[in-house]
Design an enzyme around this catalytic site. Sequence first.
Site, PDB file in Angstrom:
ATOM      1  N   HIS A  39       1.659  14.002   1.572  1.00 27.77           N
ATOM      2  CA  HIS A  39       2.831  13.304   2.094  1.00 27.77           C
ATOM      3  C   HIS A  39       2.875  13.498   3.603  1.00 27.77           C
ATOM      4  CE1 HIS A  39       4.691  11.796  -1.532  1.00 27.77           C
ATOM      5  NE2 HIS A  39       4.478  12.969  -2.130  1.00 27.77           N
ATOM      6  N   ARG A  48       3.742  -3.786 -10.294  1.00 31.54           N
ATOM      7  CA  ARG A  48       3.350  -3.523 -11.667  1.00 31.54           C
ATOM      8  C   ARG A  48       4.500  -3.924 -12.587  1.00 31.54           C
ATOM      9  NH1 ARG A  48       1.741   2.685 -11.310  1.00 31.54           N
ATOM     10  NH2 ARG A  48       3.144   2.571  -9.528  1.00 31.54           N
ATOM     11  N   ASP A  65       4.063   8.892   8.099  1.00 26.28           N
ATOM     12  CA  ASP A  65       4.271   7.749   7.206  1.00 26.28           C
ATOM     13  C   ASP A  65       4.532   6.456   7.971  1.00 26.28           C
ATOM     14  OD1 ASP A  65       3.920   9.200   4.932  1.00 26.28           O
ATOM     15  OD2 ASP A  65       5.919   8.858   4.115  1.00 26.28           O
TER      16      ASP A  65
END
Length: 387
Positions: free
Chosen positions: A132, A41, A161
Amino acid sequence: MLPPSGPLAGTRVVELAGLGPAPYACLLLAELGADVVRVDRPGGGTQLVPPERDALGRSRPSVAVDLKSPAGRDVALRLAERADVLVEGLRPGVTERLGVGPDDVLARNPRLVYARMTGWGQDGPLADRAGHDINYLGLTGALHAIGPAEAPVPPLNIGADFGGGALFLVVGVLAALLERQTSGRGQVVDAAMVDGASSLVTMVYGLLAAGAWQDRRAANLLDGAAPFYGTYACADGRHVAVGAIEPQFHAQLLAGLGIDPRVHGGQLDVAGWPEQRARIAAAFATRSRDEWAEAFAGTDACVTPVLGLTEAPQHPHLTARGTFADRGGHPEPAPAPRFSRTPGAVRGAPRAPGQDTRTALAAWGFGEDEVAGLLEAGAVVQAERGE
């Protein structure tokens, strides 16, 4: 940025920038030779460290694209047309709303592998919830099994993760690319951290079903209950790791510690484990960590020092293998695994969001005047750090 080197050379990947496991997966693909371009972005996203120190951002260029603008969305779609793989780690439905979801992209490039990385998966009651590693791991039973009896302990964020997420995403991408050679078609890979983390404890679930595992912490062979599989404090306050599971290794452990096996009792005598652990702990407490490491060097007692993050890169074995690479005076893990003919490589330092917009778009087939027009319209951004 070094040219691609590794077994995935010639494979093109578009990465829609995210956090954690998706960037790590794309790092692995890039250092195995894939030509990865990271679509950030404008201005970047949430950063735990400055971009130049973000190890997960190395080895691939960054372009900054405003995906909320029609022209920016078209840039992403055109990149996907030229790619073999697209990786995104956004919440379910976000890329669809942006117009770069699977249907949008596969309509333009039916051979594309569209890889999606989420915590909860693309469907299910929790799909839209935040979370998370600790949350995903907690739902799988894995977190419940890790730590002392008093409370579970999160294993950093390597369980869900990176282990259950990024590595399973890479497996999915590679499998889909292999299948495409036969079918000629791409597909969507739904990599969910809860799925991958659950898979990682397949063996434990098998032991549980066989009656060989108790569903509580510090009560089993591999969770710290067994005195021959755990960590021990030494005289200097540092620790050693002991993994003497096999009888012959256990015998060498006792010999090295000067413990009489006849006094110590049977290795699998669970009732005697607390006393055995106390005896082993008392022995290790008499010398420093490094003294014990030297004493057990060259044996199969499975005793090793527990090294800190600043110590590990200096260990002779890791140094000999080149397990860590130096970047600006700081050690970082080198690419893994190793290949005999097509070795991977760290291809460059981490890049700031949009640092390579001009050069990367040119390398992916955008004309100079076209890029200039996109920059002027604000559809893409070139970071001030420049080339």
